[in-house]
Structure formats: C-alpha cells, structure tokens
Design an enzyme around this catalytic site. Structure first.
Site, PDB file in Angstrom:
ATOM      1  N   ASP A  77      48.989  -0.008 -30.260  1.00 25.21           N
ATOM      2  CA  ASP A  77      49.058   1.430 -30.716  1.00 25.21           C
ATOM      3  C   ASP A  77      47.629   1.883 -30.432  1.00 25.21           C
ATOM      4  O   ASP A  77      46.842   1.223 -31.297  1.00 25.21           O
ATOM      5  CB  ASP A  77      49.272   1.436 -32.151  1.00 25.21           C
ATOM      6  CG  ASP A  77      49.417   2.985 -32.819  1.00 25.21           C
ATOM      7  OD1 ASP A  77      48.808   3.978 -32.114  1.00 25.21           O
ATOM      8  OD2 ASP A  77      49.813   3.006 -33.946  1.00 25.21           O
ATOM      9  N   ASN A  90      45.634   6.586 -19.162  1.00 28.16           N
ATOM     10  CA  ASN A  90      46.549   7.701 -18.939  1.00 28.16           C
ATOM     11  C   ASN A  90      47.419   8.058 -20.113  1.00 28.16           C
ATOM     12  O   ASN A  90      47.430   9.130 -20.595  1.00 28.16           O
ATOM     13  CB  ASN A  90      47.652   6.979 -18.056  1.00 28.16           C
ATOM     14  CG  ASN A  90      49.270   8.049 -18.126  1.00 28.16           C
ATOM     15  OD1 ASN A  90      49.171   9.493 -17.681  1.00 28.16           O
ATOM     16  ND2 ASN A  90      50.088   7.740 -19.052  1.00 28.16           N
ATOM     17  N   TYR A 132      42.957  19.305 -28.217  1.00 30.83           N
ATOM     18  CA  TYR A 132      43.279  18.471 -27.025  1.00 30.83           C
ATOM     19  C   TYR A 132      42.578  18.656 -25.841  1.00 30.83           C
ATOM     20  O   TYR A 132      42.023  17.776 -25.312  1.00 30.83           O
ATOM     21  CB  TYR A 132      44.802  19.204 -26.666  1.00 30.83           C
ATOM     22  CG  TYR A 132      45.242  18.543 -25.394  1.00 30.83           C
ATOM     23  CD1 TYR A 132      45.655  17.210 -25.287  1.00 30.83           C
ATOM     24  CD2 TYR A 132      45.581  19.350 -24.250  1.00 30.83           C
ATOM     25  CE1 TYR A 132      46.038  16.708 -23.941  1.00 30.83           C
ATOM     26  CE2 TYR A 132      45.962  18.818 -22.957  1.00 30.83           C
ATOM     27  CZ  TYR A 132      46.192  17.547 -22.966  1.00 30.83           C
ATOM     28  OH  TYR A 132      46.663  17.116 -21.758  1.00 30.83           O
ATOM     29  N   GLY A 133      42.036  20.047 -25.708  1.00 31.80           N
ATOM     30  CA  GLY A 133      41.207  20.493 -24.337  1.00 31.80           C
ATOM     31  C   GLY A 133      40.071  19.648 -24.727  1.00 31.80           C
ATOM     32  O   GLY A 133      39.283  19.178 -23.842  1.00 31.80           O
ATOM     33  N   ALA A 134      39.599  19.725 -26.135  1.00 33.03           N
ATOM     34  CA  ALA A 134      38.095  19.285 -26.181  1.00 33.03           C
ATOM     35  C   ALA A 134      38.020  17.703 -26.035  1.00 33.03           C
ATOM     36  O   ALA A 134      37.126  17.259 -25.455  1.00 33.03           O
ATOM     37  CB  ALA A 134      37.772  19.515 -27.479  1.00 33.03           C
ATOM     38  N   LYS A 149      39.813  16.135 -23.695  1.00 35.16           N
ATOM     39  CA  LYS A 149      39.870  15.982 -22.317  1.00 35.16           C
ATOM     40  C   LYS A 149      38.759  16.384 -21.537  1.00 35.16           C
ATOM     41  O   LYS A 149      38.086  15.804 -20.433  1.00 35.16           O
ATOM     42  CB  LYS A 149      41.098  16.768 -21.657  1.00 35.16           C
ATOM     43  CG  LYS A 149      42.617  16.214 -22.085  1.00 35.16           C
ATOM     44  CD  LYS A 149      42.738  14.937 -21.727  1.00 35.16           C
ATOM     45  CE  LYS A 149      44.287  14.515 -21.838  1.00 35.16           C
ATOM     46  NZ  LYS A 149      44.457  12.864 -21.457  1.00 35.16           N
TER      47      LYS A 149
HETATM   48  N1  LIG Z   1      52.794  16.500 -18.669  1.00 36.33           N
HETATM   49  C1  LIG Z   1      51.903  17.404 -18.571  1.00 36.33           C
HETATM   50  O1  LIG Z   1      52.239  18.622 -18.373  1.00 36.33           O
HETATM   51  C2  LIG Z   1      50.352  16.888 -18.675  1.00 36.33           C
HETATM   52  C3  LIG Z   1      49.532  17.895 -18.430  1.00 36.33           C
HETATM   53  C4  LIG Z   1      48.187  17.770 -18.384  1.00 36.33           C
HETATM   54  C5  LIG Z   1      47.649  16.440 -18.628  1.00 36.33           C
HETATM   55  N2  LIG Z   1      48.575  15.630 -19.021  1.00 36.33           N
HETATM   56  C6  LIG Z   1      48.250  14.154 -19.573  1.00 36.33           C
HETATM   57  O2  LIG Z   1      48.721  13.151 -18.805  1.00 36.33           O
HETATM   58  C7  LIG Z   1      48.936  11.761 -19.527  1.00 36.33           C
HETATM   59  C8  LIG Z   1      50.401  11.477 -19.790  1.00 36.33           C
HETATM   60  O3  LIG Z   1      50.919  12.724 -20.251  1.00 36.33           O
HETATM   61  P1  LIG Z   1      52.825  12.494 -20.099  1.00 36.33           P
HETATM   62  O4  LIG Z   1      53.280  13.844 -20.174  1.00 36.33           O
HETATM   63  O5  LIG Z   1      53.378  11.611 -19.313  1.00 36.33           O
HETATM   64  O6  LIG Z   1      52.939  11.757 -21.494  1.00 36.33           O
HETATM   65  P2  LIG Z   1      54.391  11.350 -22.298  1.00 36.33           P
HETATM   66  O7  LIG Z   1      55.369  11.574 -21.286  1.00 36.33           O
HETATM   67  O8  LIG Z   1      54.256  11.945 -23.791  1.00 36.33           O
HETATM   68  O9  LIG Z   1      54.122   9.849 -22.206  1.00 36.33           O
HETATM   69  C9  LIG Z   1      53.123   9.168 -23.083  1.00 36.33           C
HETATM   70  C10 LIG Z   1      52.824   8.052 -22.834  1.00 36.33           C
HETATM   71  O10 LIG Z   1      51.711   7.415 -23.797  1.00 36.33           O
HETATM   72  C11 LIG Z   1      52.072   6.473 -24.810  1.00 36.33           C
HETATM   73  N3  LIG Z   1      51.388   7.052 -25.972  1.00 36.33           N
HETATM   74  C12 LIG Z   1      51.217   7.955 -26.604  1.00 36.33           C
HETATM   75  N4  LIG Z   1      50.714   7.815 -27.795  1.00 36.33           N
HETATM   76  C13 LIG Z   1      50.518   6.411 -27.819  1.00 36.33           C
HETATM   77  C14 LIG Z   1      49.669   5.433 -28.646  1.00 36.33           C
HETATM   78  N5  LIG Z   1      49.394   6.029 -29.915  1.00 36.33           N
HETATM   79  N6  LIG Z   1      49.555   4.350 -28.657  1.00 36.33           N
HETATM   80  C15 LIG Z   1      50.019   3.765 -27.391  1.00 36.33           C
HETATM   81  N7  LIG Z   1      50.652   4.371 -26.466  1.00 36.33           N
HETATM   82  C16 LIG Z   1      50.830   5.915 -26.739  1.00 36.33           C
HETATM   83  C17 LIG Z   1      53.292   6.463 -24.528  1.00 36.33           C
HETATM   84  O11 LIG Z   1      53.826   5.251 -25.272  1.00 36.33           O
HETATM   85  P3  LIG Z   1      55.210   5.121 -25.936  1.00 36.33           P
HETATM   86  O12 LIG Z   1      56.394   5.945 -25.755  1.00 36.33           O
HETATM   87  O13 LIG Z   1      55.713   3.521 -25.502  1.00 36.33           O
HETATM   88  O14 LIG Z   1      54.715   5.051 -27.306  1.00 36.33           O
HETATM   89  C18 LIG Z   1      53.890   7.146 -23.165  1.00 36.33           C
HETATM   90  O15 LIG Z   1      54.145   5.822 -22.548  1.00 36.33           O
HETATM   91  C19 LIG Z   1      48.337  12.324 -21.011  1.00 36.33           C
HETATM   92  O16 LIG Z   1      46.820  11.914 -21.057  1.00 36.33           O
HETATM   93  C20 LIG Z   1      48.420  13.968 -20.978  1.00 36.33           C
HETATM   94  O17 LIG Z   1      47.552  14.545 -21.949  1.00 36.33           O
HETATM   95  C21 LIG Z   1      49.862  15.561 -19.146  1.00 36.33           C
END
Ligand SMILES: NC(=O)c1ccc[n+]([C@@H]2O[C@H](COP(=O)([O-])OP(=O)(O)OC[C@H]3O[C@@H](n4cnc5c(N)ncnc54)[C@H](OP(=O)(O)O)[C@@H]3O)[C@@H](O)[C@H]2O)c1
Length: 245
Positions: free
Chosen positions: A64, A87, A152-154, A156
């Site tokens: 976690d 990520n 969130y933006g802050a 990043k």
């Molecule tokens: N999707 C978008 O539109 C978008 C746009 C811009 C930037 N991003 C960035 O891209 C990255 C991935 O986004 P995504 O959309 O693929 O996310 P997602 O589908 O929500 O997946 C999030 C991943 O992070 C893990 N995670 C979340 N909280 C955690 C914690 N407390 N401890 C350990 N693991 C944790 C989850 O693991 P478990 O499920 O196994 O807990 C999962 O593998 C993020 O940094 C996000 O800010 C995404």
C-alpha cells in the site's frame, strides 16, 4: 518486437490495472523481467498470466503506497532494478472547498511521496551499476489544471519538477529520469467517470480517448535505448491537447 530490453528488470507500480498493466505488457514484450506492484491479488494474477503468455517472467510484490513503511519494504524486496516506472496514482476530483485533509494527504502520499521514497531507495543501486531509467507518470493536469483537479494536478506538477531534479542528480552516473504526461485514457480507474470523461476525448486534437497500450508505447520508448539521450524531459502523450493555446 525487438527484445532490446532483455536482461533488464523493471518495477512498475500500479501494474495490476490500466496504464501500469499495459506498460508491464509492453516492456515484457521487449524482454524485460517484470515486478508487478499493486494491492489487488486477482488483478495481479491476471497481469502475471498475460506477461507469461508473452514468454517473459514476472512476480507480484504487493504494497500500500500510502504507507511509507510499506513503500520502503517494497523497495527492499525488489532489490536491484534497471527500470522504475512510478505509475500508481489516485485522482479524486473536487474543488478546494470540498477537499478534506484525508483526500489531500492521500494524493500527496501516493502520487508524490511514494515515488520519492522509491527513487531514494532504488536510484543509488542504478548509479552504482552506471545504468538505469526512471519514468514518472504525470498528467495534463500538471500544466493545465482544470476545475476540481487542484490537489491532483499539484502532485503531478510536483512530480514533473522532481523529474528534472532527479535527472540532474542521477544523470551524471548514467541514470535517466523522465516523465510521460498522459491525456484522458480508458482504464479501470476512469471507468466510473461516465459521460463527462467520454467527452474529455473531444477536447483533444485527436478527438478521442486513449487506450492504455497507446500510453504504454510512449513509456516503453522512454525506457528504451532509443531514448538514450533523453533526460529530464516530460513527453506529452495527450493526443495533442492543448494543440492551441
Ligand atoms: N487514466 C487517465 O485518464 C489518466 C490521465 C492522466 C494521468 N493518469 C495517471 O496514470 C496513472 C495510472 O492511471 P490509471 O488510470 O491506469 O489508474 P487505475 O486504472 O485506477 O489503476 C491504478 C493502479 O494504481 C494502484 N494503486 C492505487 N492506489 C494504490 C495504493 N494506495 N497502493 C498501491 N497501489 C495503488 C492500483 O492497484 P490495485 O488496484 O491493485 O490496488 C492500480 O494498479 C496514474 O498515476 C494517473 O494519475 C491517468
């Protein structure tokens, strides 16, 4: 697919879903041994199965990331890695007046402190070996925040700033540190956002949302020898948003 990342090990945080899982598969296809990080065991098992189907090796290391002790323990268990992909991230959108301290703290802990601790723990081994690639997953919200994306933006924007700091600190010893700024992408994490998110695709020049494997391709490029002189950069994988000011 070229096996240009064979003989390398990558830790990918949040590789049990979305962009992290797609990145794990993209690197596995190039021959990388993958350490899949996340929390959800079923999703992890599914990711491991997909990696093994590509003929690559992988193992699951849960932690976690909101708990600094768990982040440090994760780094100890992973040991030497050549590639670190920061990520995992959370994105809970609310205006400032509606953002409680727990939401604020969770964003800082998971999106900013966890990458910081992992770099602190894992970059020294890379510098000793004279080689490494670290990629931080950022967002368009770092440079162009929208309503509700304040904290969130802050986080990043902070991560992009740290990317440049780490590029300067570790670059002299052969470790490249870069970021990929991601546009709106279909993932498990965005599945619940409904029509509002679907319409976000219309705000980018390509007029559509991204699929996770399109982001993973950009991340794999930054990890690969093709990007050997790219350091301290933020690559925009945002479909051309904003193409115009
Ligand atoms: N999707 C978008 O539109 C978008 C746009 C811009 C930037 N991003 C960035 O891209 C990255 C991935 O986004 P995504 O959309 O693929 O996310 P997602 O589908 O929500 O997946 C999030 C991943 O992070 C893990 N995670 C979340 N909280 C955690 C914690 N407390 N401890 C350990 N693991 C944790 C989850 O693991 P478990 O499920 O196994 O807990 C999962 O593998 C993020 O940094 C996000 O800010 C995404």
């Amino acid at each position: 697919m070229s096996k240009d990342l064979a003989q390398q090990t990558a830790l990918i945080t949040g590789a049990t879903a979305g962009i992290g899982r797609a990145t794990a598969l993209a690197l596995a296809a190039r021959g990388t041994d993958i350490i899949v990080h996340g929390r959800n065991k079923e999703r992890a098992a599914d990711t491991l199965r997909q990696i093994e189907a590509l003929g690559a090796t992988a193992r699951f290391e849960p932690a976690d990331l909101s708990d600094p002790a768990e982040v440090n323990a994760l780094a100890e268990r992973t040991g030497d890695v050549d590639i670190l992909i920061n990520n995992a991230g959370i994105f809970h959108f609310a205006r400032t007046a509606d953002t409680d301290p727990a939401t604020f703290d969770a964003h800082i802990a998971i999106n900013l402190r966890a990458p910081y601790l992992l770099v602190q723990a894992l970059a020294p081994g890379m510098t000793q070996r004279g080689y490494g690639a670290i990629i931080n997953i950022s967002s368009g919200a770092a440079a162009t925040p929208g309503h509700g994306s304040g904290i969130y933006g802050a986080t990043k924007a902070g991560l992009e700033s740290l990317t440049r700091v780490w590029a300067a600190e570790y670059g002299p010893d052969g470790v490249r540190v870069n970021a990929v700024a991601v546009g709106p992408t279909r993932t498990e994490g965005t599945a619940g956002y409904g029509d509002a998110f679907e319409s976000a695709g219309q705000n980018v020049a390509l007029k559509r949302l991204a699929n996770p494997d399109e982001i993973a391709g950009a991340v794999a490029f930054m990890a690969s020898p093709d990007a050997s002189y790219v350091n301290g950069a933020t690559l925009s994988a945002m479909g051309g948003h904003p193409a115009l000011g």
